[in-house]
Design a protein around this motif. Structure first.
Motif, PDB file in Angstrom:
ATOM      1  N   ILE A 112       0.888  -1.162   0.000  1.00  0.00           N
ATOM      2  CA  ILE A 112       0.000   0.000   0.000  1.00  0.00           C
ATOM      3  C   ILE A 112       0.927   1.213   0.000  1.00  0.00           C
ATOM      4  CG2 ILE A 112      -1.710   1.284   1.349  1.00  0.00           C
ATOM      5  CD1 ILE A 112      -2.433  -1.581   2.552  1.00  0.00           C
ATOM      6  N   VAL A 113       0.662   2.178  -0.865  1.00  0.00           N
ATOM      7  CA  VAL A 113       1.538   3.347  -0.960  1.00  0.00           C
ATOM      8  C   VAL A 113       0.744   4.611  -0.644  1.00  0.00           C
ATOM      9  CG1 VAL A 113       3.024   4.727  -2.464  1.00  0.00           C
ATOM     10  CG2 VAL A 113       3.000   2.234  -2.695  1.00  0.00           C
ATOM     11  N   VAL A 114       1.291   5.395   0.263  1.00  0.00           N
ATOM     12  CA  VAL A 114       0.727   6.694   0.604  1.00  0.00           C
ATOM     13  C   VAL A 114       1.624   7.739  -0.039  1.00  0.00           C
ATOM     14  CG1 VAL A 114       0.123   8.293   2.457  1.00  0.00           C
ATOM     15  CG2 VAL A 114      -0.200   5.822   2.784  1.00  0.00           C
ATOM     16  N   GLU A 124       4.241   0.436   8.829  1.00  0.00           N
ATOM     17  CA  GLU A 124       5.261  -0.199   7.982  1.00  0.00           C
ATOM     18  C   GLU A 124       5.173  -1.725   8.028  1.00  0.00           C
ATOM     19  OE1 GLU A 124       9.995   0.102   6.946  1.00  0.00           O
ATOM     20  OE2 GLU A 124       9.291   0.982   8.820  1.00  0.00           O
ATOM     21  N   ALA A 125       4.973  -2.289   9.204  1.00  0.00           N
ATOM     22  CA  ALA A 125       4.876  -3.748   9.347  1.00  0.00           C
ATOM     23  C   ALA A 125       3.646  -4.319   8.643  1.00  0.00           C
ATOM     24  CB  ALA A 125       4.859  -4.139  10.828  1.00  0.00           C
ATOM     25  N   ASP A 126       2.662  -3.470   8.353  1.00  0.00           N
ATOM     26  CA  ASP A 126       1.451  -3.895   7.642  1.00  0.00           C
ATOM     27  C   ASP A 126       1.601  -3.789   6.126  1.00  0.00           C
ATOM     28  OD1 ASP A 126      -0.098  -4.432   9.995  1.00  0.00           O
ATOM     29  OD2 ASP A 126      -0.365  -2.267  10.249  1.00  0.00           O
ATOM     30  N   GLY A 127       2.791  -3.469   5.644  1.00  0.00           N
ATOM     31  CA  GLY A 127       3.015  -3.369   4.203  1.00  0.00           C
ATOM     32  C   GLY A 127       2.661  -2.021   3.614  1.00  0.00           C
ATOM     33  N   VAL A 128       2.661  -0.976   4.429  1.00  0.00           N
ATOM     34  CA  VAL A 128       2.368   0.378   3.953  1.00  0.00           C
ATOM     35  C   VAL A 128       3.683   1.124   3.782  1.00  0.00           C
ATOM     36  CG1 VAL A 128       1.149   2.544   4.420  1.00  0.00           C
ATOM     37  CG2 VAL A 128       0.151   0.362   5.162  1.00  0.00           C
ATOM     38  N   GLU A 174      -5.703  10.625  12.776  1.00  0.00           N
ATOM     39  CA  GLU A 174      -6.923   9.826  12.700  1.00  0.00           C
ATOM     40  C   GLU A 174      -7.453   9.743  11.262  1.00  0.00           C
ATOM     41  OE1 GLU A 174     -11.489   9.756  14.480  1.00  0.00           O
ATOM     42  OE2 GLU A 174     -10.198  11.464  14.930  1.00  0.00           O
ATOM     43  N   ALA A 175      -7.493  10.856  10.561  1.00  0.00           N
ATOM     44  CA  ALA A 175      -7.997  10.863   9.177  1.00  0.00           C
ATOM     45  C   ALA A 175      -7.103  10.030   8.263  1.00  0.00           C
ATOM     46  CB  ALA A 175      -8.101  12.299   8.675  1.00  0.00           C
ATOM     47  N   MET A 206      -7.950   6.424   6.070  1.00  0.00           N
ATOM     48  CA  MET A 206      -7.691   6.209   4.645  1.00  0.00           C
ATOM     49  C   MET A 206      -6.924   4.908   4.406  1.00  0.00           C
ATOM     50  SD  MET A 206      -6.561  10.020   3.370  1.00  0.00           S
ATOM     51  CE  MET A 206      -6.327   9.584   1.634  1.00  0.00           C
ATOM     52  N   VAL A 207      -6.021   4.574   5.310  1.00  0.00           N
ATOM     53  CA  VAL A 207      -5.101   3.449   5.118  1.00  0.00           C
ATOM     54  C   VAL A 207      -5.654   2.130   5.650  1.00  0.00           C
ATOM     55  CG1 VAL A 207      -2.801   2.573   5.761  1.00  0.00           C
ATOM     56  CG2 VAL A 207      -3.085   4.977   5.102  1.00  0.00           C
ATOM     57  N   GLU A 208      -6.312   2.152   6.796  1.00  0.00           N
ATOM     58  CA  GLU A 208      -6.733   0.910   7.444  1.00  0.00           C
ATOM     59  C   GLU A 208      -7.647   0.017   6.598  1.00  0.00           C
ATOM     60  OE1 GLU A 208      -8.029   2.276  11.312  1.00  0.00           O
ATOM     61  OE2 GLU A 208      -5.945   2.324  12.044  1.00  0.00           O
ATOM     62  N   PRO A 209      -8.620   0.571   5.836  1.00  0.00           N
ATOM     63  CA  PRO A 209      -9.425  -0.321   4.994  1.00  0.00           C
ATOM     64  C   PRO A 209      -8.587  -1.051   3.944  1.00  0.00           C
ATOM     65  CG  PRO A 209     -10.489   1.812   5.205  1.00  0.00           C
ATOM     66  CD  PRO A 209      -9.121   1.947   5.806  1.00  0.00           C
ATOM     67  N   LEU A 210      -7.532  -0.438   3.477  1.00  0.00           N
ATOM     68  CA  LEU A 210      -6.667  -1.082   2.478  1.00  0.00           C
ATOM     69  C   LEU A 210      -5.798  -2.159   3.113  1.00  0.00           C
ATOM     70  CD1 LEU A 210      -5.704   2.058   0.408  1.00  0.00           C
ATOM     71  CD2 LEU A 210      -7.383   0.303  -0.142  1.00  0.00           C
ATOM     72  N   ILE A 211      -5.380  -1.931   4.358  1.00  0.00           N
ATOM     73  CA  ILE A 211      -4.629  -2.972   5.081  1.00  0.00           C
ATOM     74  C   ILE A 211      -5.509  -4.202   5.246  1.00  0.00           C
ATOM     75  CG2 ILE A 211      -3.595  -3.584   7.318  1.00  0.00           C
ATOM     76  CD1 ILE A 211      -2.702  -0.604   7.527  1.00  0.00           C
TER      77      ILE A 211
END
Length: 188
Positions: free
Chosen positions: A70-72, A98-102, A175-176, A180-185
């Motif tokens: 996942i890239v931010v 980072e450990a979640d692949g972001v 939080e915002a 954005m990131v958590e649903p993709l994880i």
């Protein structure tokens, strides 16, 4: 050439702004969210354009190398007060996910001198790379009508397949950004 100049001028006018519209038609398939965050359903996502270039440190970076992550992408400038406000939030979430692949990648723009941008990164302890894009060429690679960057700061989140999943045209709280990131994880 004229179209590129007009696009750069439009982006310059919105620089360090609070957001805008997508510039696309009504069939863009993304949902305009509250607080300047737009999202795209998994089945409707479009691939991000090719993003390559030199980092602030002069190293070559190709976003394609992040496939499967996942890239931010965060578009920022050292001169931008909202960018300075959100920087600690980006740094914290980058470390925490980072450990979640972001993976986080910055796109530094409108800084005519790399030294200012490098100083910004030192000040805010930014550990992820930033592409150096002083005239905004990388931002123009995003097609009109997509979740393209239209203001500084802009944050775009790509799913593991390199498709555009979300965009914020506003400085982000921790939080915002996590929303954005958590649903993709969670996606498999």
């Amino acid at each position: 050439m004229l179209a590129t100049g007009a696009a750069v001028a439009a982006l310059t006018l919105s620089a360090c702004g609070a957001g805008g519209t997508s510039g696309g038609s009504s069939d863009t398939k993304f949902v305009q969210g509250k607080g300047g965050v737009d999202t795209v359903a998994k089945g409707d996502r479009k691939h991000a354009p090719e993003i390559t270039g030199k980092t602030l440190e002069g190293k070559q970076l190709d976003l394609a190398d992040y496939k499967g992550k996942i890239v931010v992408l965060n578009v920022w400038g050292s001169w931008c007060t909202p960018c300075r406000a959100e920087a600690p939030n980006l740094v914290k979430v980058a470390k925490d996910t980072e450990a979640d692949g972001v993976r986080f990648v910055g796109i530094n723009t409108r800084d005519s001198d790399r030294a200012n941008a490098i100083q910004f990164e030192k000040e805010f302890k930014v550990q992820y790379p930033s592409l150096y894009d002083p005239i905004g060429k990388l931002m123009l690679r995003f097609p009109k009508g997509s979740l393209n960057p239209q203001a500084i700061p802009t944050t775009i989140v790509l799913d593991r397949q390199g498709r555009i999943a979300a965009r914020a045209l506003t400085p982000l709280s921790e939080e915002a950004l996590r929303k954005m990131v958590e649903p993709l994880i969670a996606e498999k």
